[in-house]
Scaffold this active site. Structure first.
Site, short mmCIF file in Angstrom:
data_model
loop_
_atom_site.label_atom_id
_atom_site.label_comp_id
_atom_site.label_asym_id
_atom_site.label_seq_id
_atom_site.Cartn_x
_atom_site.Cartn_y
_atom_site.Cartn_z
CB CYS A 176 -4.64 -1.15 4.26
SG CYS A 176 -4.22 -0.96 5.94
CD GLU A 208 -2.76 1.46 2.58
OE1 GLU A 208 -3.64 1.90 2.55
OE2 GLU A 208 -2.43 0.72 3.52
CE LYS A 255 -7.87 1.56 2.98
NZ LYS A 255 -6.37 2.01 3.66
#
Length: 273
Positions: free
Chosen positions: A150, A40, A109
């Site tokens: 994440c 990331e 995301k």
């Protein structure tokens, strides 16, 4: 097939980050990796003050380099994530490139990292970033792969939908911190892997104790039985793991949870494809 995760030491110089990432991708390819993932936020320090400064379009400078190295090495390259600018908004975005250098999918995301653990860590991605609103999978000759970034790993529904859509490997580039990392990083990966009988891989930046946000590191690969197959420490390194899809098929046969789900009683559905 062989999977490689690149645990990159991220600096404040974007061009250096991209150059080093590409050289580690080449190294992974020489070791037989067919799918390679970066961490990331691999081209930028992680932090809301950095996102606007480092953001770029996709395609753009950083992703162009990823496209070139994927083609040169003839691999599938999961480009970790970068801050993406599009129509005045910023996203935390993963771009995936095929062995011919084509952009296969882009994943933004979905779940933004807005947390407050008193005395430990407070962070608000939503101060600068906008959330994505779609799922991303891509096909390889080996298996179908689902993407999260994440904080997305905390949301079991995302992994369940990917499993329903035929994914056998879930890849989450992620940068957990020194509070949530030791507590939940491995636990969440093992949970997602066992719940969905899939391989789960996480690619973290290497740890930099002088950074404003200190990443946990420990990039990991977990098999569908919940076993940790490979795990990095905190330093810059490449983690390799051989993914055995026969093992996955055996586990699904022995414990046939997909056939045994009570869809008459519950369900996880995708509202937007």
């Amino acid at each position: 097939f062989r999977l490689a995760l690149i645990q990159l030491q991220v600096s404040s110089i974007k061009s250096d980050n991209v150059t080093r990432a590409c050289s580690l991708v080449r190294e992974a390819a020489t070791q037989g990796a067919k799918i390679v993932s970066l961490p990331e936020c691999f081209n930028s320090p992680y932090g809301t003050k950095y996102f606007p400064e480092y953001a770029e379009k996709i395609p753009g400078e950083s992703t162009q380099k990823l496209s070139e190295v994927a083609k040169e090495c003839s691999i599938y390259l999961i480009g970790g994530s970068i801050p993406e600018e599009d129509a005045g908004k910023l996203y935390n975005t993963c771009a995936v490139f095929g062995p011919d250098g084509t952009l296969l999918v882009k994943y933004r995301k979905i779940h933004l990292f807005d947390i407050d653990v008193p005395g430990k860590i407070t962070f608000q991605e939503s101060k600068t970033l906008s959330p994505g609103d779609s799922f991303s999978t891509f096909d390889t000759p080996y298996c179908r792969v689902g993407l999260g970034i994440c904080y997305d790993i905390r949301f079991a529904e995302l992994a369940q939908i990917y499993a329903q859509r035929g994914c056998q490997l879930l890849v989450y580039p992620g940068a957990f911190n020194l509070t949530t990392g030791p507590a939940h990083w491995e636990l969440l990966q093992r949970g997602r892997a066992v719940d969905n009988q899939v391989y789960v891989a996480t690619a973290s930046p290497a740890r930099d104790d002088k950074a404003s946000y200190v990443a946990w590191g420990h990039s990991t690969v977990v098999n569908p039985w919940g076993e940790v197959l490979a795990k990095a420490g905190t330093e810059e390194t490449i983690v390799y793991s051989d993914i055995d899809l026969k093992k996955l098929a055996e586990i699904r046969q022995q414990i046939p949870i997909f056939r045994q789900k009570r869809s008459d009683l519950y369900g996880v559905e995708m509202k937007k494809s």
